[in-house]
Write an enzyme that holds these catalytic residues in place. Structure first.
Site, mmCIF file in Angstrom:
data_model
loop_
_atom_site.group_PDB
_atom_site.id
_atom_site.type_symbol
_atom_site.label_atom_id
_atom_site.label_comp_id
_atom_site.label_asym_id
_atom_site.label_seq_id
_atom_site.Cartn_x
_atom_site.Cartn_y
_atom_site.Cartn_z
ATOM 1 N N CYS A 242 0.836 -1.205 0.000
ATOM 2 C CA CYS A 242 0.000 0.000 0.000
ATOM 3 C C CYS A 242 0.866 1.248 0.000
ATOM 4 O O CYS A 242 1.418 1.634 1.042
ATOM 5 C CB CYS A 242 -0.939 0.000 1.210
ATOM 6 S SG CYS A 242 -2.022 1.451 1.287
ATOM 7 N N CYS B 28 -0.518 4.067 2.207
ATOM 8 C CA CYS B 28 -0.286 3.817 3.637
ATOM 9 C C CYS B 28 1.153 4.114 4.033
ATOM 10 O O CYS B 28 1.410 4.721 5.077
ATOM 11 C CB CYS B 28 -0.591 2.359 3.979
ATOM 12 S SG CYS B 28 -2.216 1.775 3.463
ATOM 13 N N ASP B 29 2.103 3.672 3.217
ATOM 14 C CA ASP B 29 3.501 3.648 3.645
ATOM 15 C C ASP B 29 4.445 4.532 2.842
ATOM 16 O O ASP B 29 5.621 4.674 3.207
ATOM 17 C CB ASP B 29 4.019 2.201 3.594
ATOM 18 C CG ASP B 29 3.231 1.275 4.509
ATOM 19 O OD1 ASP B 29 2.791 1.734 5.570
ATOM 20 O OD2 ASP B 29 3.044 0.096 4.147
#
Length: 312
Positions: A135, A138-139
């Site tokens: 992701c 997300c990261d």
């Protein structure tokens, strides 16, 4: 064994726990079975920086413990176990847990999530959370001004490569064939971005790293058989997700990718009294905060449906 309850929540994670919090506060006395991965995908994430309310970020598993404890505080009966079979043709609905326990529930909230598809490399497990991710949204923040790679050829891979290019110094896009499956507009966006280098006809042979995490990858051209090592710190797999919906096949309406279909603007599925929330029905956003929001929707929809049917 058989047990009759008012509201059953299948699966945990931000969607399931949020549904549990709202359902508990509404007096539905929900019972939650956490599934095979209690806490969901976030339990494999080392740091969550984009969930509201955590100004300094939080460890993914710790966040799931917080959500679980909050659900329990309001009376949710949280249990270990996995739903293995359902019968939604009857009322109350029937769900079997671990093939042994039969639960009869007036309303069912499905929050079984989706699982990222992986390449099957040893390094994906070894360096998960240490440079390997599924992701970018997300990261990606953790890889600012660094070099990363994205594997995939569809819209998701193109979107993630473009997103990372706004943060990173260089993005290597590893494409298995000589063409991409992404929409033409997404392909053009990737091809015209000077920060993105596309490696055609290429596959990742190995993820390289040390005790601190990923240090690079070795790719092989599947036409020329030439190998190349690329130094980088982040490796993003963007080959899709698989919704955890196998036990609902033939029972609930699904799309071509087997995501549960919910009525627009609600969590209602194709069967009355059965609701779905989180990544099991979300093909677009797949974020913790959107999963939590849909969990709230599912609990509210379930409470209103039970009331309308004189079951609450």
């Amino acid at each position: 064994m058989s047990e009759k309850i008012k509201c059953l929540i299948i699966g945990s994670g931000p969607a399931g726990y949020t549904a549990a919090i709202y359902a508990s506060r509404a007096g539905l006395h929900p019972v939650m079975y956490q599934g095979g991965q209690p806490g969901g995908q976030l339990t494999t994430t080392t740091e969550v920086d984009n969930f509201p309310g955590y100004p300094n970020g939080i460890d993914g598993p710790a966040m799931m413990v917080d959500l679980e404890n909050q659900a329990k505080r309001f009376g949710t009966d949280v249990r270990y176990g996995m739903a293995t079979k359902v019968d939604f043709s009857v009322s109350p609905k029937k769900v079997w847990i671990d093939d042994t326990t039969e639960i009869e529930a007036d309303a069912v909230i499905i929050a079984t999530g989706a699982s990222a598809k992986w390449l099957g490399l040893e390094g994906e497990t070894k360096f998960n959370g240490l440079g390997v991710s599924a992701c970018a949204v997300c990261d990606g923040f953790f890889y600012r001004n660094q070099t990363v790679a994205v594997v995939g050829a569809g819209d998701t891979a193109a979107e993630e490569a473009s997103y990372l290019a706004n943060l990173c110094t260089k993005v290597h896009l590893i494409v298995r064939r000589g063409e991409m499956r992404a929409s033409l507009i997404m392909q053009e966006r990737v091809k015209n971005n000077p920060k993105i280098e596309i490696h055609w006809n290429s596959e990742t042979e190995e993820i390289l790293g040390d005790a601190n995490g990923v240090t690079g990858i070795r790719i092989v051209n599947n036409v020329t058989k030439e190998k190349e090592e690329i130094a980088l710190t982040g490796f993003f797999v963007a080959i899709g997700h698989q919704p955890n919906t196998s036990i609902f096949k033939g029972t609930l309406e699904m799309d071509a990718q087997e995501y549960l279909i919910t009525e627009k603007g609600s969590s209602r599925t194709s069967i009355e009294g059965v609701f779905a929330c989180g990544d099991v029905q979300d093909t677009i956003y797949r974020q913790a905060v959107t999963a939590a929001g849909s969990g709230c929707m599912a609990a509210l929809d379930a409470e209103r449906w039970l009331a309308a049917n004189n079951l609450h």
